[in-house]
Motif scaffolding. Structure first.
Motif, PDB file in Angstrom:
ATOM      1  N   LEU A 127       0.832  -1.205   0.000  1.00 47.96           N
ATOM      2  CA  LEU A 127       0.000   0.000   0.000  1.00 47.96           C
ATOM      3  C   LEU A 127       0.868   1.257   0.000  1.00 47.96           C
ATOM      4  CD1 LEU A 127      -2.696   1.344  -0.014  1.00 47.96           C
ATOM      5  CD2 LEU A 127      -2.911   0.930   2.451  1.00 47.96           C
ATOM      6  N   THR A 128       1.992   1.220   0.692  1.00 45.50           N
ATOM      7  CA  THR A 128       2.911   2.359   0.676  1.00 45.50           C
ATOM      8  C   THR A 128       3.378   2.648  -0.745  1.00 45.50           C
ATOM      9  OG1 THR A 128       3.669   1.858   2.926  1.00 45.50           O
ATOM     10  CG2 THR A 128       5.086   3.265   1.581  1.00 45.50           C
ATOM     11  N   GLU A 129       3.743   1.613  -1.483  1.00 46.48           N
ATOM     12  CA  GLU A 129       4.204   1.787  -2.863  1.00 46.48           C
ATOM     13  C   GLU A 129       3.079   2.312  -3.756  1.00 46.48           C
ATOM     14  OE1 GLU A 129       6.343  -0.760  -6.473  1.00 46.48           O
ATOM     15  OE2 GLU A 129       5.734  -1.764  -4.621  1.00 46.48           O
ATOM     16  N   ALA A 130       1.861   1.803  -3.555  1.00 43.46           N
ATOM     17  CA  ALA A 130       0.730   2.266  -4.363  1.00 43.46           C
ATOM     18  C   ALA A 130       0.451   3.748  -4.115  1.00 43.46           C
ATOM     19  CB  ALA A 130      -0.508   1.426  -4.046  1.00 43.46           C
ATOM     20  N   LEU A 131       0.561   4.190  -2.873  1.00 41.43           N
ATOM     21  CA  LEU A 131       0.344   5.599  -2.566  1.00 41.43           C
ATOM     22  C   LEU A 131       1.463   6.464  -3.129  1.00 41.43           C
ATOM     23  CD1 LEU A 131      -0.917   5.183   1.102  1.00 41.43           C
ATOM     24  CD2 LEU A 131      -2.268   6.033  -0.826  1.00 41.43           C
ATOM     25  N   ALA A 132       2.703   5.980  -3.059  1.00 38.16           N
ATOM     26  CA  ALA A 132       3.813   6.725  -3.654  1.00 38.16           C
ATOM     27  C   ALA A 132       3.633   6.859  -5.165  1.00 38.16           C
ATOM     28  CB  ALA A 132       5.133   6.035  -3.322  1.00 38.16           C
ATOM     29  N   ASP A 133       3.217   5.780  -5.815  1.00 44.34           N
ATOM     30  CA  ASP A 133       2.969   5.830  -7.252  1.00 44.34           C
ATOM     31  C   ASP A 133       1.864   6.833  -7.581  1.00 44.34           C
ATOM     32  OD1 ASP A 133       4.898   3.897  -7.661  1.00 44.34           O
ATOM     33  OD2 ASP A 133       3.476   2.245  -7.887  1.00 44.34           O
ATOM     34  N   GLU A 134       0.826   6.866  -6.744  1.00 43.27           N
ATOM     35  CA  GLU A 134      -0.273   7.812  -6.953  1.00 43.27           C
ATOM     36  C   GLU A 134       0.224   9.250  -6.832  1.00 43.27           C
ATOM     37  OE1 GLU A 134      -4.342   9.093  -7.390  1.00 43.27           O
ATOM     38  OE2 GLU A 134      -3.432   7.118  -7.700  1.00 43.27           O
ATOM     39  N   CYS A 135       1.064   9.509  -5.832  1.00 43.45           N
ATOM     40  CA  CYS A 135       1.596  10.860  -5.651  1.00 43.45           C
ATOM     41  C   CYS A 135       2.439  11.273  -6.856  1.00 43.45           C
ATOM     42  CB  CYS A 135       2.421  10.916  -4.371  1.00 43.45           C
ATOM     43  SG  CYS A 135       3.077  12.552  -3.982  1.00 43.45           S
ATOM     44  N   ARG A 136       3.315  10.399  -7.321  1.00 44.07           N
ATOM     45  CA  ARG A 136       4.165  10.728  -8.470  1.00 44.07           C
ATOM     46  C   ARG A 136       3.337  10.933  -9.740  1.00 44.07           C
ATOM     47  NH1 ARG A 136       7.180   6.342  -6.275  1.00 44.07           N
ATOM     48  NH2 ARG A 136       8.934   7.089  -4.995  1.00 44.07           N
ATOM     49  N   ALA A 137       2.302  10.107  -9.919  1.00 46.28           N
ATOM     50  CA  ALA A 137       1.453  10.248 -11.105  1.00 46.28           C
ATOM     51  C   ALA A 137       0.744  11.590 -11.100  1.00 46.28           C
ATOM     52  CB  ALA A 137       0.435   9.105 -11.152  1.00 46.28           C
ATOM     53  N   ARG A 138       0.269  12.012  -9.951  1.00 44.73           N
ATOM     54  CA  ARG A 138      -0.391  13.319  -9.859  1.00 44.73           C
ATOM     55  C   ARG A 138       0.606  14.447 -10.135  1.00 44.73           C
ATOM     56  NH1 ARG A 138      -4.993  13.255  -5.158  1.00 44.73           N
ATOM     57  NH2 ARG A 138      -5.762  11.122  -5.462  1.00 44.73           N
ATOM     58  N   ALA A 139       1.819  14.288  -9.629  1.00 43.96           N
ATOM     59  CA  ALA A 139       2.837  15.304  -9.877  1.00 43.96           C
ATOM     60  C   ALA A 139       3.155  15.399 -11.365  1.00 43.96           C
ATOM     61  CB  ALA A 139       4.094  14.988  -9.074  1.00 43.96           C
ATOM     62  N   GLN A 140       3.309  14.252 -12.023  1.00 43.97           N
ATOM     63  CA  GLN A 140       3.634  14.244 -13.445  1.00 43.97           C
ATOM     64  C   GLN A 140       2.494  14.820 -14.277  1.00 43.97           C
ATOM     65  OE1 GLN A 140       4.705  10.175 -14.280  1.00 43.97           O
ATOM     66  NE2 GLN A 140       6.612  10.296 -13.095  1.00 43.97           N
ATOM     67  N   ARG A 175       4.894  20.808  -2.704  1.00 51.96           N
ATOM     68  CA  ARG A 175       3.764  20.868  -3.621  1.00 51.96           C
ATOM     69  C   ARG A 175       2.744  19.847  -3.147  1.00 51.96           C
ATOM     70  NH1 ARG A 175       4.945  24.008  -7.789  1.00 51.96           N
ATOM     71  NH2 ARG A 175       3.178  23.257  -8.992  1.00 51.96           N
ATOM     72  N   ILE A 176       1.456  20.206  -3.169  1.00 56.55           N
ATOM     73  CA  ILE A 176       0.452  19.381  -2.518  1.00 56.55           C
ATOM     74  C   ILE A 176      -0.780  19.177  -3.399  1.00 56.55           C
ATOM     75  CG2 ILE A 176       1.207  20.231  -0.255  1.00 56.55           C
ATOM     76  CD1 ILE A 176      -1.461  21.818  -0.143  1.00 56.55           C
ATOM     77  N   GLN A 177      -1.555  18.141  -3.061  1.00 59.18           N
ATOM     78  CA  GLN A 177      -2.925  17.986  -3.548  1.00 59.18           C
ATOM     79  C   GLN A 177      -3.729  17.257  -2.483  1.00 59.18           C
ATOM     80  OE1 GLN A 177      -4.210  15.289  -6.687  1.00 59.18           O
ATOM     81  NE2 GLN A 177      -5.310  16.964  -7.675  1.00 59.18           N
ATOM     82  N   TRP A 178      -4.906  17.788  -2.187  1.00 63.49           N
ATOM     83  CA  TRP A 178      -5.772  17.203  -1.165  1.00 63.49           C
ATOM     84  C   TRP A 178      -6.419  15.924  -1.673  1.00 63.49           C
ATOM     85  CZ3 TRP A 178      -5.828  19.153   3.679  1.00 63.49           C
ATOM     86  CH2 TRP A 178      -5.264  20.419   3.853  1.00 63.49           C
ATOM     87  N   LEU A 179      -6.625  14.981  -0.764  1.00 63.63           N
ATOM     88  CA  LEU A 179      -7.318  13.734  -1.090  1.00 63.63           C
ATOM     89  C   LEU A 179      -8.816  13.908  -0.901  1.00 63.63           C
ATOM     90  CD1 LEU A 179      -4.408  12.569  -0.791  1.00 63.63           C
ATOM     91  CD2 LEU A 179      -5.464  10.532   0.222  1.00 63.63           C
ATOM     92  N   GLU A 180      -9.573  13.260  -1.774  1.00 61.99           N
ATOM     93  CA  GLU A 180     -11.020  13.184  -1.657  1.00 61.99           C
ATOM     94  C   GLU A 180     -11.430  11.733  -1.849  1.00 61.99           C
ATOM     95  OE1 GLU A 180     -12.892  15.581  -0.768  1.00 61.99           O
ATOM     96  OE2 GLU A 180     -11.559  17.309  -1.044  1.00 61.99           O
ATOM     97  N   PRO A 181     -12.484  11.274  -1.181  1.00 66.79           N
ATOM     98  CA  PRO A 181     -12.942   9.886  -1.360  1.00 66.79           C
ATOM     99  C   PRO A 181     -13.277   9.613  -2.821  1.00 66.79           C
ATOM    100  CG  PRO A 181     -14.010  10.896   0.544  1.00 66.79           C
ATOM    101  CD  PRO A 181     -13.282  11.994  -0.168  1.00 66.79           C
ATOM    102  N   GLY A 182     -12.966   8.394  -3.265  1.00 63.76           N
ATOM    103  CA  GLY A 182     -13.306   7.968  -4.607  1.00 63.76           C
ATOM    104  C   GLY A 182     -12.290   8.305  -5.678  1.00 63.76           C
TER     105      GLY A 182
END
Length: 207
Positions: free
Chosen positions: A33-46, A71-78
């Motif tokens: 799950l840590t890796e999946a969240l890191a991948d999500e953060c990098r994808a949003r940055a890219q 640099r940030i982005q807030w999380l929302e459900p879904g």
């Protein structure tokens, strides 16, 4: 380890908060799950979805890279399965803190935070002067194989006047009372990823 921490670990965090006001769990989240969240953060940055973080509130809110450079982005459900799993876990922790400490925490807000190499966040408190709803801060780190010499520590200033440096190791979690612990993020030699959030109570509730 399991996808989610078990109840004794959540209880241990509550016990730490009661005894010293902060808690560090060096192995909190599964590597998957840590890796999946890191991948999500990098994808949003890219994709250009992360924006320069600001300081202050209302008319005084502004981007000031001399104070903070993430640099940030807030999380929302879904938004993604990984993010929903993390938000569900934080809600379980919220319920445990309410059960054990009677904090009256109503919700949890959080954002991805990406610090480019050299970025930092100067010493500050997480609670606004005009808004005391943020009660408990929670920072989950998403950086694999972090080395001490790479910097990027969270420096937590303790009540006895000492400071504790916490390395941003992937899968680790630090939790602390938002209004009681000044802290800063030290510059790092590599990109530094985290999920930073706050458990909040009603604004008119007693401290």
């Amino acid at each position: 380890m399991n996808q989610y921490p078990d109840s004794p670990l959540l209880q241990h965090i509550a016990d730490d908060l009661a005894e010293q006001g902060w808690s560090l769990q060096s192995v909190f989240l599964s590597a998957e799950l840590t890796e999946a969240l890191a991948d999500e953060c990098r994808a949003r940055a890219q994709a250009g979805q992360l924006a320069a973080a600001s300081v202050g509130r209302g008319e005084g809110q502004a981007v000031r890279e001399g104070i903070r450079g993430d640099r940030i982005q807030w999380l929302e459900p879904g938004q993604s399965p990984a993010c929903d799993r993390y938000l569900a876990l934080m809600d379980a922790l919220r319920q445990e803190l309410n059960r054990s400490l009677y904090l009256g925490l109503e919700d949890f807000e959080c954002h991805f935070a990406l610090y480019p190499p050299g970025a930092f966040y100067q010493k500050h408190l997480d609670r606004f002067r005009d808004d005391d709803r943020r009660s408990v801060s929670a920072v989950l780190y998403l950086n694999p194989s972090w080395l001490p010499q790479q910097g990027g520590a969270l420096r937590l200033y303790l009540a006895d006047g000492s400071a504790r440096d916490i390395a941003p190791l992937g899968g680790s979690l630090v939790v602390f009372l938002s209004g009681e612990f000044p802290h800063e993020v030290l510059p790092a030699e590599r990109e530094r990823l985290s999920l930073t959030g706050w458990f909040r109570r009603r604004g008119d509730a007693p401290l």
